[in-house]
Write an enzyme that holds these catalytic residues in place. Structure first.
Site, PDB file in Angstrom:
ATOM      1  CD  GLU A 105      -2.674  -0.942   2.328  1.00 42.31           C
ATOM      2  OE1 GLU A 105      -2.845  -0.209   3.267  1.00 42.31           O
ATOM      3  OE2 GLU A 105      -3.375  -2.093   2.693  1.00 42.31           O
ATOM      4  N   GLY A 108       2.397  -3.015  11.647  1.00 39.42           N
ATOM      5  CA  GLY A 108       0.910  -3.204  11.589  1.00 39.42           C
ATOM      6  C   GLY A 108       0.376  -3.538  10.086  1.00 39.42           C
ATOM      7  CB  CYS A 132      -0.144  -7.988   4.996  1.00 37.26           C
ATOM      8  SG  CYS A 132      -1.302  -7.693   3.563  1.00 37.26           S
ATOM      9  CE  LYS A 187      -4.810 -10.465   5.715  1.00 34.74           C
ATOM     10  NZ  LYS A 187      -4.369 -11.917   4.946  1.00 34.74           N
ATOM     11  CE  LYS A 193       2.522   0.413   3.227  1.00 37.16           C
ATOM     12  NZ  LYS A 193       3.527  -0.217   2.471  1.00 37.16           N
TER      13      LYS A 193
END
Ligand SMILES: NC(=O)c1ccc[n+]([C@@H]2O[C@H](COP(=O)([O-])OP(=O)(O)OC[C@H]3O[C@@H](n4cnc5c(N)ncnc54)[C@H](O)[C@@H]3O)[C@@H](O)[C@H]2O)c1
Length: 432
Positions: free
Chosen positions: A155, A260, A263, A266, A324
């Protein structure tokens, strides 16, 4: 080629838009009608630099179609990409595959002609086998091939990552499906990306193994930063020094808050779950998860120490709250537990994030969103640089805080401690 992308989130939308820019006709399907309406108006529902321009260009050329009509989209396409979410199941480490299987069950009813079904969603080892089982009638009639094509885009850099990936992983033993996937990806493979055809299970595991490795690198440097703080060494020097070793590489070695996002948290958990299913103890990844969990408390404790334990009525400003920069994604952002803790301890929290106000904080009393950094920082006791957006790299703090005494906790080590000392600003970094 004609493609159908199911799920127009961060991965599906970027992939659909970029595939259309390569000249393919792409049907982007989402069950969220509101999202489809926005997209048809040219409004991009996520923050991803550069995406809107490419979307509008291809929409105008009629290569990009946004719809909720799955049947029509599937019937008009040769390759169907499943890009729905695979979050963690409640009270468990395992990936929740209900969205994936729901799509597959729908596909089972509407496919009458040969299609390649591609899992782009991150799915655990052997999920594609389960998908093929659901589609067994179609498989027997040679109407489907199920391929694993995990996505590695980041992202905030998703467009660049799509057009110049390090590698394209295609998990299939079907020659027909592989040839078609290769020709789809050919325009970007020509630009030095590696096309890697592997087993389907191998492809599924490669995705989790990559994310867990990157999470390990981050956690490793964060732990070393703790040591540097106590030993009087600058972690930036250590990162640079070890990163120069080509076997190690310099990326993902910047100390900061806990990792965090949608991705790493989890996917590391899901990998542990897979390990358990195969009776394999993945000790390193378990430690990574634990270390990252502790990181949130370590930094909150440090923040408290910076304020000499006095949080009540202190005005604390967070610059950046996303996990981020260049994304609006708040999933598992470390700012959430930190702000909640400070809020509980009666601090006045202000925050500014270039991607806008966040639902996560709307209900919290004394947590206020500001439209720019200067107004958020005005008269604050402590500025916390949580996310390294470019906007935060050249701030004149003395000018914007307008207070004789204030402190800065730079969780991304953006600023030079020496320069801050010269400016007589009470400055604290990470691992220095
Ligand atoms: N976000 C990333 O950076 C990233 C990177 C690589 C891989 N992945 C993986 O890609 C997958 C998708 O992630 P994301 O972040 O794009 O998710 P997301 O939550 O942003 O998007 C998922 C979309 O799927 C839609 N959807 C769900 N069920 C549907 C159905 N039955 N029919 C049509 N649409 C449906 C939802 O409405 C939503 O828009 C996940 O498995 C994730 O792990 C994500």
């Amino acid at each position: 080629m004609k493609l159908c992308i199911i799920g127009t989130g961060y991965v599906g939308l970027v992939s659909g838009v970029c595939f259309s820019d390569l000249g393919n006709k792409v049907y982007c399907v989402d069950k969220d009608k509101n999202k489809i309406d926005l997209l048809n108006k040219g409004i991009v529902p996520i923050y991803e630099p550069g995406l809107e321009e490419i979307l509008k260009r291809n929409y105008k050329q009629k290569r990009l179609i946004f719809t909720s009509d799955l049947k029509k989209a599937v019937n008009n396409s040769d390759i169907i990409f499943i890009c729905v979410g695979t979050p963690t199941k409640k009270n468990s480490n395992s990936a929740d595959l209900k969205y994936v299987f729901k799509v597959v069950n729908e596909l089972e009813k509407i496919i009458f002609k040969y299609k390649i079904i591609v899992t782009k969603s991150t799915v655990p080892l052997a999920t594609s086998d389960k998908i093929e089982k659901i589609l067994s009638k179609l498989k027997k009639k040679k109407l489907v091939d199920v391929v694993s094509n995990p996505e590695f885009l980041r992202e905030g850099e998703a467009i660049r990552d799509f057009f110049t990936p390090d590698r394209v992983i295609i998990g299939t033993d079907s020659k027909k499906a592989n040839a078609k996937m290769k020709s789809l990806y050919m325009p970007i493979i020509k630009k030095n990306s590696r096309y890697f055809n592997t087993s389907r299970k191998g492809a599924e595991l490669i995705k989790y193994a990559s994310n867990a490795f990157l999470a390990t690198k981050i956690t490793y440097i964060n732990e070393l930063a703790n040591l540097c703080e106590k030993a009087g060494v600058d972690i930036k020097e250590v990162s640079q020094g070890i990163g120069l070793d080509q076997r190690i590489g310099e990326r993902f070695l910047r100390a900061g808050p806990a990792y965090g996002g949608s991705c790493f948290p989890k996917d590391t958990r899901a990998l542990i779950d897979t390990g358990n299913k195969f009776k394999t103890d993945l000790t390193i990844i378990k430690s990574v998860i634990l270390s990252n969990y502790k990181r949130k408390f370590t930094l909150t404790k440090r923040l408290k120490e910076i304020l000499h334990g006095k949080l009540k009525n202190k005005t604390i400003t967070f610059l950046g709250v996303t996990f981020k920069p260049n994304t609006d994604d708040m999933r598992e952002a470390s700012s959430i537990p930190m702000i909640k803790y400070l809020n509980k301890n009666n601090s006045n929290i202000r925050y500014y994030d270039p991607s806008g106000e966040k639902n996560e904080f709307k209900k919290l009393k004394n947590v206020k969103y500001f439209k720019d950094a200067p107004s958020a920082c005005f008269k604050s006791d402590l500025i916390v640089i949580h996310t390294e957006w470019n906007n935060f790299k050249l701030l004149n703090f003395k000018k914007i805080v307008k207070k004789s005494k204030f402190k800065i906790f730079d969780m991304r080590n953006i600023y030079s401690p020496t320069k801050m000392k010269k400016l007589k600003i009470d400055y604290f970094g990470i691992g220095r």
